[in-house]
Design a protein around this motif. Structure first.
Motif, PDB file in Angstrom:
ATOM      1  N   THR A 113      14.735 -17.940  12.950  1.00  0.00           N
ATOM      2  CA  THR A 113      14.444 -16.536  12.647  1.00  0.00           C
ATOM      3  C   THR A 113      15.354 -16.037  11.533  1.00  0.00           C
ATOM      4  O   THR A 113      14.901 -15.506  10.522  1.00  0.00           O
ATOM      5  CB  THR A 113      14.665 -15.678  13.903  1.00  0.00           C
ATOM      6  N   VAL A 173      15.274 -24.174  23.110  1.00  0.00           N
ATOM      7  CA  VAL A 173      14.187 -23.590  22.313  1.00  0.00           C
ATOM      8  C   VAL A 173      14.569 -22.202  21.816  1.00  0.00           C
ATOM      9  O   VAL A 173      14.332 -21.856  20.656  1.00  0.00           O
ATOM     10  CB  VAL A 173      12.885 -23.539  23.143  1.00  0.00           C
ATOM     11  N   VAL A 182       6.640 -11.007  24.197  1.00  0.00           N
ATOM     12  CA  VAL A 182       6.198 -11.628  22.949  1.00  0.00           C
ATOM     13  C   VAL A 182       5.719 -10.548  21.969  1.00  0.00           C
ATOM     14  O   VAL A 182       5.984 -10.629  20.765  1.00  0.00           O
ATOM     15  CB  VAL A 182       5.117 -12.693  23.238  1.00  0.00           C
ATOM     16  N   LEU A 186      14.692 -21.268  17.914  1.00  0.00           N
ATOM     17  CA  LEU A 186      13.836 -20.220  17.350  1.00  0.00           C
ATOM     18  C   LEU A 186      14.690 -19.121  16.717  1.00  0.00           C
ATOM     19  O   LEU A 186      14.366 -18.630  15.636  1.00  0.00           O
ATOM     20  CB  LEU A 186      12.935 -19.629  18.445  1.00  0.00           C
ATOM     21  N   ILE A 189       8.002 -15.738  14.968  1.00  0.00           N
ATOM     22  CA  ILE A 189       6.725 -15.742  14.244  1.00  0.00           C
ATOM     23  C   ILE A 189       6.656 -14.584  13.257  1.00  0.00           C
ATOM     24  O   ILE A 189       6.195 -14.741  12.126  1.00  0.00           O
ATOM     25  CB  ILE A 189       5.554 -15.740  15.231  1.00  0.00           C
ATOM     26  N   SER A 234       1.222 -14.628  18.107  1.00  0.00           N
ATOM     27  CA  SER A 234       2.095 -14.983  19.229  1.00  0.00           C
ATOM     28  C   SER A 234       1.410 -14.753  20.567  1.00  0.00           C
ATOM     29  O   SER A 234       1.626 -15.520  21.502  1.00  0.00           O
ATOM     30  CB  SER A 234       3.432 -14.257  19.138  1.00  0.00           C
ATOM     31  N   ILE A 258      -0.644 -17.827  21.105  1.00  0.00           N
ATOM     32  CA  ILE A 258       0.145 -18.962  21.607  1.00  0.00           C
ATOM     33  C   ILE A 258       0.429 -18.784  23.096  1.00  0.00           C
ATOM     34  O   ILE A 258       0.320 -19.719  23.897  1.00  0.00           O
ATOM     35  CB  ILE A 258       1.460 -19.090  20.820  1.00  0.00           C
ATOM     36  N   SER A 302      11.925 -14.575  21.774  1.00  0.00           N
ATOM     37  CA  SER A 302      12.392 -15.267  20.569  1.00  0.00           C
ATOM     38  C   SER A 302      11.215 -15.888  19.825  1.00  0.00           C
ATOM     39  O   SER A 302      11.240 -15.961  18.592  1.00  0.00           O
ATOM     40  CB  SER A 302      13.443 -16.324  20.915  1.00  0.00           C
ATOM     41  N   LEU A 303      10.175 -16.271  20.571  1.00  0.00           N
ATOM     42  CA  LEU A 303       8.975 -16.780  19.890  1.00  0.00           C
ATOM     43  C   LEU A 303       8.341 -15.682  19.038  1.00  0.00           C
ATOM     44  O   LEU A 303       8.012 -15.907  17.858  1.00  0.00           O
ATOM     45  CB  LEU A 303       7.963 -17.286  20.921  1.00  0.00           C
ATOM     46  N   PHE A 343       9.900 -16.071  25.264  1.00  0.00           N
ATOM     47  CA  PHE A 343       8.767 -15.539  24.518  1.00  0.00           C
ATOM     48  C   PHE A 343       9.193 -14.469  23.530  1.00  0.00           C
ATOM     49  O   PHE A 343       8.562 -14.294  22.485  1.00  0.00           O
ATOM     50  CB  PHE A 343       7.691 -15.026  25.482  1.00  0.00           C
ATOM     51  N   THR A 346      -0.642 -21.385  26.064  1.00  0.00           N
ATOM     52  CA  THR A 346       0.256 -22.075  26.996  1.00  0.00           C
ATOM     53  C   THR A 346      -0.093 -21.718  28.444  1.00  0.00           C
ATOM     54  O   THR A 346       0.037 -22.551  29.340  1.00  0.00           O
ATOM     55  CB  THR A 346       1.735 -21.740  26.734  1.00  0.00           C
TER      56      THR A 346
END
Lengths: 265, 265
Positions: A254, A246, A88, A250, A178, A192, A195, A173-174, A171, A199
């Motif tokens: 992006t 997901v 992340v 994401l 972001i 991130s 987050i 891609s998260l 993560f 989780t």
């Protein structure tokens, strides 16, 4: 292609440190097994009598703790937490660093589109995530093999590392999303990681309290738990599907946001 | 005084965010205690039947499950983890952000000595930590009062809760010294997160290095919660180590920052 190699080079040092960290973690955890093992077979009988909530808080789950591979299952949770933190932060940084280091102008006066830059950065971070994963895979097999008396754990470790790879990509891609979406890219890695920690806490709370089981779809840490993967159930298709969906979503956003956003210079 | 106010204000938002998340975690975790305690009752009978070496290998103290304070001590490690990240973040960013955000020459051309700058920034960071800790202790107290089943020692509770502050102050001074030693800090969280997790891993290496020796290395274990719970006091040698380390870190920070070349732009 240049961006791809530049990014690999820029993150080389931190990647090496992370690899060492992962190996150290595996080694540290498995060394506890030696201490555990000396108490003998009785450990399993004792463990089976433990109430579930206590086993969960101790992070023990339903593993065969008399075997090195069972012990590795306990350790696996820490490994995925580390690997996902790496992913992340890598994702957030690789996009945000241009704005942070004031190199945005330098990069985008080059004859490349924003999409092209994002693609190169994404590819480069995927390669790094794979390297970390492979190092952990090889390290885990060697270290577990050192403590184990049999070798039928190898298939399990391959499956576990595959699950870890999916979580890493998720993560990653998260983080990338972001950093591309946030107007303050400086904060991207903080947001991130926030987050991620949220989780993670959620997955712990779901484990301890069984009333909120339906929330398990919200936290990736519940997708591929070592106890399911190792007990012969393998990887559940539905979670694989959710993860891929997901990641796709994401990544799509992006590109969408990064193409349009005003970059801070 | 101006620097202090300015720093305090610019930290305020992140301090509040950290404080809320720490308070939320302790509240949520303590809310799990009643369900946990029910399991613990049956657990206790079970544990008494275990042979001594097994109990030692599991490193379990029965008290942990019986009393509300025991449960609190058990979950305290996670609070400590979050708190350490907050403190290290703060310590790392205070001095380094002037260079990162290109405000160093603005600040250093003002008629203040560098010593004064460091002092003001230290004070501002400390104030933030004190704020976090006051809120944390109040919220912990309320949460414990809400779920307690028997009376507990307020003194031991306060002693345990205060260790968060001690550990945070140590990480704060570590952050200060690191921020003047590392030539260029691009992203604070990419240093603080791995550092704190590194200490967490070292903690697990206990069975190789030796459970006693490892405690001297990792600040996360300076204040043994079991010891506080049973003895009602701190271990003096760790207190002394903490003070020595802090004096070294802080005075070295003054010394190095006083002489350091700070490049404008």
């Amino acid at each position: 292609m240049n961006i791809f190699f530049i990014e690999l080079k820029a993150h080389r040092k931190s990647l090496i440190l992370w690899c060492i960290g992962m190996l150290l973690m595996t080694f540290a955890g498995m060394s506890k097994f030696a201490a555990f093992d000396s108490t003998g077979q009785s450990i399993n009988e004792a463990m089976s009598a433990f109430p579930d909530s206590i086993k969960t808080v101790l992070g023990l789950g339903d593993f065969d703790l008399s075997k090195a591979s069972g012990f590795y299952g306990v350790l696996y949770l820490y490994l995925i937490v580390m690997a996902t933190i790496h992913a992340v932060m890598l994702g957030a940084n690789i996009i945000a660093k241009e704005e942070r280091d004031k190199t945005t102008e330098f990069l985008f006066v080059k004859p490349i589109s924003r999409a092209h830059a994002v693609t190169a950065k994404l590819l480069s971070s995927v390669v790094m995530v794979i390297i970390l994963n492979l190092v952990t895979l090889v390290g885990s097999i060697l270290i577990v093999n050192y403590y184990s008396t049999d070798t039928d754990f190898i298939g399990d470790i391959f499956l576990l590392m595959f699950s870890m790879f999916i979580l890493q990509i998720l993560f990653l891609s998260l983080g990338v999303f972001i950093a591309s979406w946030s107007k303050k890219p400086r904060l991207a890695s903080s947001i991130s990681s926030g987050i991620l920690l949220f989780t993670f806490m959620l997955s712990v709370i779901i484990n301890v309290s069984n009333k909120i089981d339906f929330l398990k779809y919200l936290t990736p840490y519940k997708y591929f738990e070592a106890k399911d993967v190792m007990n012969g159930n393998g990887i559940q298709f539905i979670y694989l599907l959710i993860s891929l969906f997901v990641v796709g979503l994401l990544t799509h956003f992006t590109y969408l946001f990064y193409e349009k956003r005003d970059l801070n210079i | 005084m101006n620097i202090f106010k300015q720093e305090f204000k610019s930290n305020l938002r992140s301090t509040i965010t950290w404080t809320i998340s720490i308070a939320l975690v302790v509240f949520l975790v303590m809310a799990l205690f009643p369900g946990f305690n029910k399991d613990a009752q049956q657990m206790e009978d079970l544990m008494l039947g275990f042979p001594e070496p097994l109990r030692e290998a599991l490193q379990l103290n029965i008290d942990v499950f019986r009393s509300v304070l025991g449960f609190y001590s058990f979950t305290f490690l996670y609070i400590l983890l979050i708190g350490s990240i907050q403190a290290l973040n703060l310590g790392l960013s205070m001095l380094s952000k002037e260079q990162r955000e290109k405000t160093a020459d603005f600040l250093l051309t003002k008629p203040v000595t560098r010593v004064k700058i460091v002092t003001a920034k230290l004070q501002a960071a400390l104030t933030s930590l004190i704020f976090t800790n006051i809120v944390y202790i109040i919220i912990s107290y309320i949460s414990i009062e809400m779920v307690k089943n028997t009376d507990y020692s307020i003194k031991k509770f306060l002693m345990m809760a205060l260790t968060l502050f001690f550990v945070q102050v140590l990480f704060l001074s570590l952050g200060f010294i690191l921020s003047v030693l590392i030539p260029k800090i691009k992203s604070v969280i990419s240093i603080s997160l791995p550092t704190v997790f590194g200490f967490f891993i070292i903690r697990m290496l206990g069975s190789i290095i030796g459970e006693k020796e490892v405690r001297y290395i990792t600040p996360l274990e300076y204040y043994d919660r079991q010891y506080i719970l049973t003895e009602g006091r701190y271990e003096t040698q760790f207190f002394i180590i903490e003070i020595i380390l802090m004096v070294i870190f802080i005075s070295a920070t003054y010394f190095i920052y006083h002489k350091k070349d700070i490049h404008s732009i």
